[in-house]
Structure formats: C-alpha cells, structure tokens
Design a protein around this motif. Structure first.
Motif, PDB file in Angstrom:
ATOM      1  N   ARG A  52       0.839  -1.210   0.000  1.00 56.40           N
ATOM      2  CA  ARG A  52       0.000   0.000   0.000  1.00 56.40           C
ATOM      3  C   ARG A  52       0.869   1.253   0.000  1.00 56.40           C
ATOM      4  N   ALA A  53       1.979   1.231   0.749  1.00 56.99           N
ATOM      5  CA  ALA A  53       2.876   2.394   0.775  1.00 56.99           C
ATOM      6  C   ALA A  53       3.457   2.675  -0.603  1.00 56.99           C
ATOM      7  N   LEU A  54       3.721   1.635  -1.383  1.00 59.50           N
ATOM      8  CA  LEU A  54       4.283   1.816  -2.726  1.00 59.50           C
ATOM      9  C   LEU A  54       3.296   2.471  -3.683  1.00 59.50           C
ATOM     10  N   GLU A  55       2.012   2.505  -3.318  1.00 58.52           N
ATOM     11  CA  GLU A  55       1.026   3.166  -4.166  1.00 58.52           C
ATOM     12  C   GLU A  55       1.103   4.680  -4.076  1.00 58.52           C
ATOM     13  N   GLU A  56       1.796   5.184  -3.060  1.00 60.69           N
ATOM     14  CA  GLU A  56       1.942   6.627  -2.907  1.00 60.69           C
ATOM     15  C   GLU A  56       3.034   7.155  -3.829  1.00 60.69           C
ATOM     16  N   ARG A  57       3.036   8.458  -4.028  1.00 59.59           N
ATOM     17  CA  ARG A  57       4.082   9.105  -4.832  1.00 59.59           C
ATOM     18  C   ARG A  57       5.305   9.295  -3.937  1.00 59.59           C
ATOM     19  N   LEU A  58       6.314   8.456  -4.124  1.00 60.61           N
ATOM     20  CA  LEU A  58       7.474   8.423  -3.240  1.00 60.61           C
ATOM     21  C   LEU A  58       8.694   8.993  -3.936  1.00 60.61           C
ATOM     22  N   THR A  59       9.574   9.581  -3.125  1.00 61.67           N
ATOM     23  CA  THR A  59      10.878   9.980  -3.658  1.00 61.67           C
ATOM     24  C   THR A  59      11.699   8.728  -3.926  1.00 61.67           C
ATOM     25  N   SER A  60      12.805   8.895  -4.626  1.00 59.58           N
ATOM     26  CA  SER A  60      13.657   7.749  -4.933  1.00 59.58           C
ATOM     27  C   SER A  60      14.143   7.075  -3.656  1.00 59.58           C
ATOM     28  N   GLY A  61      14.593   7.878  -2.695  1.00 65.02           N
ATOM     29  CA  GLY A  61      15.101   7.305  -1.454  1.00 65.02           C
ATOM     30  C   GLY A  61      14.015   6.582  -0.678  1.00 65.02           C
ATOM     31  N   ALA A  62      12.829   7.187  -0.595  1.00 67.46           N
ATOM     32  CA  ALA A  62      11.735   6.550   0.129  1.00 67.46           C
ATOM     33  C   ALA A  62      11.321   5.252  -0.544  1.00 67.46           C
ATOM     34  N   ARG A  63      11.330   5.233  -1.859  1.00 68.31           N
ATOM     35  CA  ARG A  63      10.956   4.012  -2.580  1.00 68.31           C
ATOM     36  C   ARG A  63      11.963   2.902  -2.312  1.00 68.31           C
ATOM     37  N   VAL A  64      13.251   3.239  -2.279  1.00 71.11           N
ATOM     38  CA  VAL A  64      14.273   2.238  -1.961  1.00 71.11           C
ATOM     39  C   VAL A  64      14.029   1.669  -0.567  1.00 71.11           C
ATOM     40  N   ALA A  65      13.739   2.568   0.383  1.00 72.38           N
ATOM     41  CA  ALA A  65      13.519   2.119   1.759  1.00 72.38           C
ATOM     42  C   ALA A  65      12.316   1.179   1.853  1.00 72.38           C
ATOM     43  N   VAL A  66      11.223   1.538   1.199  1.00 73.27           N
ATOM     44  CA  VAL A  66      10.020   0.707   1.256  1.00 73.27           C
ATOM     45  C   VAL A  66      10.261  -0.625   0.561  1.00 73.27           C
ATOM     46  N   LEU A  67      10.956  -0.595  -0.579  1.00 73.62           N
ATOM     47  CA  LEU A  67      11.217  -1.841  -1.302  1.00 73.62           C
ATOM     48  C   LEU A  67      12.085  -2.794  -0.487  1.00 73.62           C
ATOM     49  N   LEU A  68      13.105  -2.266   0.187  1.00 72.14           N
ATOM     50  CA  LEU A  68      13.956  -3.137   1.007  1.00 72.14           C
ATOM     51  C   LEU A  68      13.181  -3.690   2.199  1.00 72.14           C
ATOM     52  N   GLN A  69      12.336  -2.869   2.789  1.00 78.01           N
ATOM     53  CA  GLN A  69      11.530  -3.345   3.907  1.00 78.01           C
ATOM     54  C   GLN A  69      10.534  -4.402   3.435  1.00 78.01           C
ATOM     55  N   LEU A  70       9.984  -4.196   2.251  1.00 81.91           N
ATOM     56  CA  LEU A  70       9.064  -5.183   1.690  1.00 81.91           C
ATOM     57  C   LEU A  70       9.795  -6.485   1.378  1.00 81.91           C
ATOM     58  N   ALA A  71      11.038  -6.363   0.910  1.00 81.33           N
ATOM     59  CA  ALA A  71      11.831  -7.567   0.650  1.00 81.33           C
ATOM     60  C   ALA A  71      11.998  -8.379   1.930  1.00 81.33           C
ATOM     61  N   HIS A  72      12.215  -7.696   3.054  1.00 83.05           N
ATOM     62  CA  HIS A  72      12.360  -8.400   4.332  1.00 83.05           C
ATOM     63  C   HIS A  72      11.083  -9.141   4.691  1.00 83.05           C
ATOM     64  N   ALA A  73       9.924  -8.472   4.513  1.00 84.03           N
ATOM     65  CA  ALA A  73       8.655  -9.120   4.836  1.00 84.03           C
ATOM     66  C   ALA A  73       8.391 -10.294   3.900  1.00 84.03           C
ATOM     67  N   GLU A  74       8.636 -10.104   2.603  1.00 85.35           N
ATOM     68  CA  GLU A  74       8.364 -11.158   1.632  1.00 85.35           C
ATOM     69  C   GLU A  74       9.356 -12.300   1.736  1.00 85.35           C
ATOM     70  N   PHE A  75      10.532 -12.027   2.287  1.00 88.19           N
ATOM     71  CA  PHE A  75      11.549 -13.072   2.418  1.00 88.19           C
ATOM     72  C   PHE A  75      11.036 -14.235   3.257  1.00 88.19           C
ATOM     73  N   GLN A  76      10.197 -13.931   4.242  1.00 87.04           N
ATOM     74  CA  GLN A  76       9.658 -14.972   5.100  1.00 87.04           C
ATOM     75  C   GLN A  76       8.509 -15.732   4.443  1.00 87.04           C
ATOM     76  N   LEU A  77       8.013 -15.199   3.321  1.00 86.18           N
ATOM     77  CA  LEU A  77       6.910 -15.835   2.615  1.00 86.18           C
ATOM     78  C   LEU A  77       7.338 -16.435   1.284  1.00 86.18           C
ATOM     79  N   ASP A  78       8.202 -15.696   0.567  1.00 83.13           N
ATOM     80  CA  ASP A  78       8.589 -16.091  -0.787  1.00 83.13           C
ATOM     81  C   ASP A  78       9.984 -15.537  -1.070  1.00 83.13           C
TER      82      ASP A  78
END
Length: 948
Positions: A401-427
C-alpha cells in the motif's frame, strides 16, 4: 402464513394451517413457553405474551408457528401485521383483526366505524364487541406482528380492551422490535392486556445455526454463528455466500446493508452513525463516531443510544456494529469511493488521537484510491512491528500500500527493502526481486547508503541478516563509483553484520582496510578505529591496542542529538553520528566484554548509547543497551546484586517485546543474568530461565555462545559436571571456529579446567590451564591473566601453585575484578591450610570471606568460610598430646608411626607428598626427635604422660 376456511370448524371463519407447523431450528423453548399459556385461555382466563427480538431474529416465524399450534388446539386465530408504510393509516391493524374475526355470511360493521366517526368511545366499544362476540364462539388467539409499527388508533384499541378481556378466553401475542422507541401515546405493555409473559428471542446456538446453513456442527458452523450472532435472517443471507475456503467473518451482503440503512432512516442521524460505525469497526469510540459521521455530539449520542437499544450497535465503550456480517454488509452497500474516502478520514482521525500505528494502517489499506502521503511512515512502522511479531503477511500488505503513494527515490528504496524483508519470510525469490528493484531505484548515494545501513541495524540475525547483507552488498556495488568515502560506512556495517552472522571466521579486517585507505570522511575514521579495535579483539594480541582503538572510536563519535536536530542532519550523520556502530549486536557484545574493566570508557559508551530515539531493532527496548552495558560493568566489578537488578528489569522488557529468545541482545542479557545468578547461588532461577531458551534455533548466532557458557557453568555448579564440562568445551570450539582468540569474552577454560579436575581428568585440566595462561599473557589484561593464574594454581603443586596464586592476587588487585580476586584468595588460603600454614591460611581466607560476601557470591563465601573454620580448628592443638601437635600433624604422625609411607599418607588424606613432609617436619620438631624411627616411641611417651 397461508390459511383456508374450514367449513367443519364450529366458528366457520377460523384460520387453520394448510400444512403442518414448519420446524423452527432452535426455537423450541420459546414455542414451549407460548403453548404453556394455552390452558389458561382455553379455561376462560385471558393470557398474553410479548415476543421481542432484534431485526431478523424470527419474531414473525415464531408468532405464526404459535398460531398454527393454537389453531390445532381449538383457538380462533386472528393475526394482524404492523407496517411502516401503513403506520399513518388510522385503524389499519384494528381493521385487520376485525376482518379476521368476522363470521362468513354475516354483515360486517363498516370499517370506518373503527376509526371513530361515530365518536371515539363508540369506536373503541365497537372493537371490544367484535372481540367479545368472537370469544362467545370459542377461545381466541389474537396475534399482532410488529406492533411497534402499528398506527396510533389501533394501539389505542388494543389498550382499551386489555382490562375488559380478563375473564374471556383470549390469548394475545404481540411481537416487537427490541429497543424500539415506544409510541407517544401507548406503551407496549398497555396493549398486551393482562400482565404479559415477555419472551426474548436471542441468537441461535451452534446446532440451530448449522441446521439453517445445512452444515454439520463444527468450526465452520460456529464461525458463521459468531459472524451473525445466530440471527436466522442473517444466517439465511450468509448461506449462499459461504463458498469453499471463505471466512464467514469477512463475508457480507449489500442487500442486508441496504435494509439496515433503510431501517435506520426513521431515526435522526442514525444512518450517518451506521456508516461511521461500519468504517471504524473496533475503533468506534464515541468521539470518533461523531466526528466521522459529521454529527453534533448530542445528536450523535441520541442516535447511538437508539441503535444500542435496537441491538444494531454493541452496548460498550466502543459501540461497534453488533455482528461482523452486519458491518461487512453495510460496507458492501457503500460505493467504493465513499468507502475509501471515509477510511482515509478515519485514518486521519485515529492518527490525531495517537492510536496505535496498526489501527491507523488498517484504514489506510482500505483507502486504496486516495493519496495519503503522511500515511507512508505509519505503514512502514506497522510493517516493522508486524514482521518482528511474526506476522509477515500484513506487513507485506502495508508496504505494498505504501508503494502506491508518490514516493521519492530514497523513500521508494527504503520501502522496497523493507518489503523484501517481509516477503523473504513468505517467498524468498520474490524478496530477491524486490532487492534488485530497490537497487535499480537508487538515486541519491548518501540516502541509499543510509537506508541500507538502517536495514542492517534493524534485523536481528540469521537468515534475515543474510538478506540484509545481500541487499547492502548490491547497493554498495552500485555506489562504488563514488569512491571509498561514499560507501565506507555501509561497507563497515556490512562487515560487522557478516562477522556476526557467519558460522566461520570473517575475513581479515586488515586486508579489508587496505582497499579503502586513505580515508578522509570523519565517519569513516570512526568506523576504521572501531573495526581496528574489533580486529585486535578477535586476534587476542593486545588489550592495550584494542582499548586504544575503542577509545578513539568513542572520542570520534558525535554527541547524542538534541530534540529537533534530525531535520538538519544528513542521513549518514543520522546513522553514524549517534553511536549506531555500537548498537550493532556483534560489535556491542565484544565492545562491552573489553571495556567492562575500563570505568571511564564504559561510562562514555553508555552516554553514546543513551539516545532519545528508539533503537533500530524493534525487539530492543529504548534505553536497553546502556542498561545492559552498565549491568555488564557492575558484574565485572563483582557487584552481583546490582548487576542482577539491571539484567532482570531489562529481561522483563525483552519479554514484553518477545525478544528474549530471538534477539541477540535479549539472548546476551539472559545469558549474563544466568551467569550472575550462578555466582549468587540462585540455581533454581537460573535453571528456569535457561529452560526458556532455544538452543537449537541459536546455532550460528555469536551471542548464543555466551548462553552455552552460562549453561556449562550452571551445570558444573549444580553437580552435572560431565554435562557442564561438555558445554564449556563446545563453547571453546565455537569461539575457535569463529576465529575468536580474545580470552576475556568468556573464561571458559578456567571453569572447564575445574570441571576436569572434579572428573579426575588431571591432564585435561593442566592443558586447559596452560592454554589459558598463554592466551591471557598475550592479551595482557589483568582480569583474564589473574583468572588464568588462579587456574594454574589449581593444577600445579606446592611452591609452583603458591607462586601462581600469589601472582594472580597481585594481578587482580590492580583491576576492578573483585569476585575473581575473592576466588584467588580462597584458593590460596585453602592451599596454605593444606600445607599446614594455618596462620597464613586464616588471614587469606578471612579476606576471601569478606570480599565474596561483599560481592554477594554466596557459594564462594560459604566455601571460604568452611575453609576458614577448618584452618582455625587445625591451628588448635590436639587435646591428646603434650607437645602441641596440631590435629593434622598428630594424624599424619600416627599414620607414619604405623608404617605408612609419605605417598600412602598423601593418597589417603588427599594431600601432596610435600604437604605430608611439611607436617612430619613440624611433628619431629615439636616431639624433639630426629626422624621417623623415633616417632613411635615419642608418640607413646606423649600419650602416657597425658594419661597421668
């Protein structure tokens, strides 16, 4: 219910059922109560009942089932139904009853007469005459369904006859919506005739719900009953939507939502409150309901009161919709945009009231078409909490849901890495793709390095750490073109994470350092000093060098920021300037092990760690690291009681966050507390705590090595020497495999050597003691060296043992290690006592008792006190000789006179031959004889003289 005329019935016009009474699942008790009123009415005395229940609870069906049973029992049945659309028509319900009671073939009174054209009293009397005449033909069952919707005149008619039918065979049954506001003129009980039996229709149980749904009793039927409250109407609406795999608590019907909305239209502001309650769900407190509905507080209170009485809202501090199916139905009836906007408004209201981030995030998830820039931080915080509480699925949903917002480059990197951590436990493959996407999104180098470093700091270890290391490595490679200064802090933190998570030794830091020299960035200089200190610790070469590098790192660390400073500090300063390097689990563990004997440096370290913001790792409570560091320093100084207070209070906070057995800092705290409790003699508490720890899951985590050491010490102390010995050896193997040569991290060899002696493995004890001396002498710090010398004194004999123990005491007196000093004094005093040097033993053991008691080390204090008592007894002359032989001298002399050799005496008394020789020399001197040959005669002469 459809009816037909029965020409054979004595009343001719009585209504009877076409078919048998339909089965009403779960309503047998209510029908039984209604039929229990039949005998009174059949006997000529009026009876009445009121069926009340919430919307859809089966009032109409129950009334008609009772009417069918009444017809079979001989009643004339007349049923009228109140209707919202006819409530303004005067006499509507009364006319329905009059028509039902009319005898076929006889003239009926003009219907207008019941509305009072000939005068009010005449109209009321006319209605009573119709009822009375009907009872003259037999018992009468009058049923009025939805009486709360009846017109005012009909209600007045019912109230008029209530006292006039008491001696007539009449049974009046009314149904009403529970909690419906009474009519302005007539209350419900006034219409019921005599004192009524009030029967409340509640929700069906599991069996009734299962029957309506066509299911076998079980978990699914129970879940459906919970979602609908057992409401038959809602269960019928749920049934066609109950597809395989569906969760009943997530189902709803837009038709039911529409009906609920329509029903609320008659009550002011109730529709707005209904929608607000559906949006807010469990967050629906009064203030939020009123604000979200846009209703004045007094109007909102009146609407909520009405809806609670109607059982549409729960009667609680948070008046939410009573059933999840009802809430979902109202939401389904809401247009998508309206629903999304309301969820966005609810999220804003909750955020303003300081609600937990997860509650705000739940509404942000539903506001998918609305741009909410401020919600990104809430979603990220909620995801962080969810991941570390073992709920990766909602965490991933928050971040998508956070990725649906208009994010700066840095914020998008942060959200993507955090999402990778969450998804790592699932896929895991999907997580790897997220990392690559984040790397491709990197724009600003400094921001990207900050984000990757933060990720490394926020993850505990294990596989999560491997993901963070992989992501950091890829970002570092992307930033490499900017030169060493641009990427050094990130590489430094990656190196530490790698060192703490690898099963084997990390790469040599000096080789790593050469790639990036010379360094100009102050943060890089600080990192360089810190990692040089770590390299010195791992090599075990020089305590002075390690402490010097740590001091440089601490002096270069920026002071903790003041409130409001973060906005003016760069991302790199936000990570590097607050001592985050010292927050890294692996680094913190080793830094405190080295600096525990350096009071000035440990104070500086605690000030650096004592920052205002929350630690990166969500499992670590605020202020935990300085508290743990101070506890370690107190323990190192021998202040066991205060140290245990620090550890225990901190452990409770780790327990609250679920980090005691998973977070490396929590594990270290538990291990230090176990060690502290062993020294305090609190063995049961230590055993209980260790039973909670997961040794299997801990494999590969460096801080768990300390846990293994603590368990080994406890086992040795509680008599499980063999198992404790194996634990200590395993601890040593893990340290060696990890490349850790620093002898002061855990003094495992000292305790393993003692265990080996207890097990009769003298050669192993000597080997361990000699290895410990070599490692400690190379390191050069007083504590490990004094500890190793004490161990050497245990495995050596006579003069060598005494020299080692004296040197240990001299060495330890120059350090804060009071507990280790008390141990060395105890061993030296014991040695003196064995050698017959009781005067020296008493003084040494007296110091040992005082110091160990001051430390709170009860087991050591008891042992020193026992040795002290033995030394004092040994100094007292034996009572059975005149030459002043001590008890030990007399015992050894008697054994020698009996012909035993010095070796045999030493073996029998568990002494060294040197000790036996010393005692015999003292006996010869006191007896005035030159040697062993004269010993028997001298002893006999002494005994004869004593006998006289």
């Amino acid at each position: 219910m459809d009816t037909e005329v029965n020409p054979e019935h004595p009343l001719g016009g009585a209504s009877v059922p076409k078919r048998p009474v339909p089965r009403l699942p779960g309503r047998e008790p209510e029908l039984s109560r209604l039929t229990s009123l039949f005998p009174a009415a059949l006997g000529g005395r009026a009876a009445s009942a009121v069926l009340v229940g919430e919307f859809g609870m089966g009032k109409t069906a129950t009334l008609h089932a009772a009417a069918a049973l009444a017809a079979d029992a001989g009643f004339t049945v007349a049923i009228a139904t109140g209707s919202r659309l006819e409530s303004h028509l005067a006499g509507g319900v009364a006319r329905q009853l009059a028509d039902a009671l009319a005898v076929p073939g006889t003239p009926r009174p003009p219907t207008g007469d019941l509305c009072g054209p000939a005068g009010e009293s005449e109209a009321l009397d006319l209605f009573f005459r119709i009822v009375r005449e009907a009872t003259g033909r037999g018992p009468l069952f009058l049923g009025i369904d939805n009486v709360h919707l009846a017109d005012a005149w009909s209600m007045r008619c019912l109230a008029y006859i209530r006292h006039r039918v008491l001696d007539l065979p009449v049974l009046i049954v009314l149904t009403s919506l529970i909690g419906h506001p009474p009519h302005n003129e007539v209350a419900l009980l006034e219409m019921a005739g005599c004192t009524p039996a009030t029967i409340t229709l509640n929700g069906l149980g599991d069996a009734g719900a299962a029957e309506i749904l066509g299911l076998a009793p079980g978990e699914l039927a129970t879940a459906c009953r919970e979602a609908t409250g057992g409401n038959p109407y809602l269960l019928q609406a749920l049934r066609p939507r109950l597809l395989p795999g569906a969760d009943p608590h997530e189902l709803g019907s837009s038709l039911i939502g529409q009906v609920l909305h329509t029903r609320m239209q008659e009550f002011p502001h109730a529709p707005a409150i209904l929608h607000a309650a559906a949006i807010l769900g469990e967050d629906a407190d009064f203030d939020l309901l009123a604000r979200l509905a846009g209703v004045d507080e007094l109007d909102a209170l009146q609407a909520i009161d009405t809806m609670v009485r109607l059982h549409v809202l729960s009667n609680s501090d948070r008046p939410a919709l009573t059933y999840s199916f009802a809430r979902n139905s109202v939401l389904k009836d809401m247009p998508r945009t309206t629903r999304a906007v309301n969820h966005a408004r609810a999220a804003k209201l909750l955020a303003e009231t300081g609600a937990p981030p997860e509650r705000v995030a739940a509404h942000l998830l539903e506001a998918t078409s609305i741009r909410i820039p401020w919600g990104v931080d809430v979603l990220r915080l909620s995801a962080r909490n969810a991941v570390f509480s073992g709920r990766p699925e909602p965490a991933a949903a928050y971040l998508r849901r956070a990725l649906e917002e208009r994010l700066t480059s840095g914020a998008r990197v942060a959200v993507l890495l955090q999402l990778a951590h969450a998804e790592f436990q699932l896929d895991p493959p999907a997580a790897a793709m997220r990392v690559r996407e984040a790397v491709d999104t990197v724009g600003n180098r400094e921001t990207a390095a900050f984000i990757a470093t933060a990720m490394l700091l926020s993850l505990c270890g294990g596989q999560d750490a491997r993901l963070a290391i992989s992501a950091a490595g890829q970002i570092a490679a992307r930033l490499d073109a900017g030169g060493p200064d641009a990427v050094w802090p990130l590489l430094c933190m990656t190196y530490l994470a790698e060192a703490g998570s690898r099963l084997g030794p990390p790469p040599e830091f000096r080789d790593f350092e050469e790639q990036w020299a010379p360094l100009t960035d102050p943060a890089a200089q600080r990192s360089r000093s810190a990692l040089l200190a770590l390299d010195a610790v791992r090599s075990g070469e020089s305590a002075q060098e390690a402490v010097g590098h740590f001091a440089d790192a601490l002096s270069l660390t920026a002071a903790p920021p003041r409130a409001g400073d973060s906005a003016t500090r760069s991302p790199r300063e936000q990570v590097g300037g607050d001592g985050d390097l010292f927050e890294q689990h692996y680094f913190f563990t080793l830094a405190t092990a080295v600096l525990a004997d350096e009071p000035a440096h440990i104070d500086r370290l605690c000030r650096v760690l004592d920052v205002e913001r929350e630690p990166w790792d969500v499992h670590v409570p605020h202020g935990a690291l300085p508290t743990l560091a101070r506890g370690i320093a107190l323990q190192a100084s021998g202040d066991l009681q205060r140290a245990s207070v620090h550890f225990e209070s901190l452990l409770r906070r780790f327990d609250e966050r679920g980090g005691t057995t998973t977070c490396p800092v929590g594990v270290l705290c538990a291990a230090k507390l176990v060690e502290c409790w062993v020294d305090l003699g609190r063995f049961e508490a230590a055993t209980s705590l260790l039973d909670r720890m997961d040794f299997v899951a801990s494999q590969g985590l460096f801080t768990h090595t300390y846990l293994l050491y603590a368990r080994g010490r406890l086992r040795v102390a509680t008599g499980y020497t063999r198992f404790g010995f194996e634990d200590l050896l395993s601890c040593g193997r893990r340290l060696a495999h990890h490349g850790m040569r620093f002898p002061g991290f855990v003094p495992w060899r000292a305790h393993a050597a003692r265990a080996a002696l207890a097990l009769g493995q003298a050669d192993d004890a000597v080997r361990l003691a000699e290895e410990d001396i070599t490692a400690s002498a190379r390191w050069g710090a007083p504590r490990p060296l004094g500890t190793a010398l004490t161990t050497l004194g245990l495995v050596r004999e006579d003069d060598e043992a005494e020299r080692a123990l004296n040197k240990a005491i001299t060495t330890l007196r120059s350090s804060p290690a009071r507990l280790q000093l008390a141990t060395a004094l105890t061993e030296l005093g014991t040695l003196h006592a064995r050698h017959g040097q009781s005067e020296k033993a008493i003084e040494t053991l007296r110091q040992a008792v005082e110091l160990s008691e001051h430390c709170g080390a009860r087991p050591l204090a008891r042992r020193a006190a026992e040795e002290l008592r033995s030394a004092r007894r040994a100094l007292t002359p034996a009572k059975d000789n005149e030459h002043g032989l001590t008890r030990q001298e007399n015992r050894i002399a008697v054994m020698a006179a009996q012909g035993l050799t010095n070796r045999e005496i030493a073996t029998a008394l568990h002494l060294t031959r040197r000790t036996v020789e010393l005692h015999l020399s003292g006996a010869y001197r006191k007896l005035g004889i030159p040697g062993r040959a004269e010993l028997g005669g001298a002893l006999a002469k002494s005994h004869r003289a004593d006998a006289r």
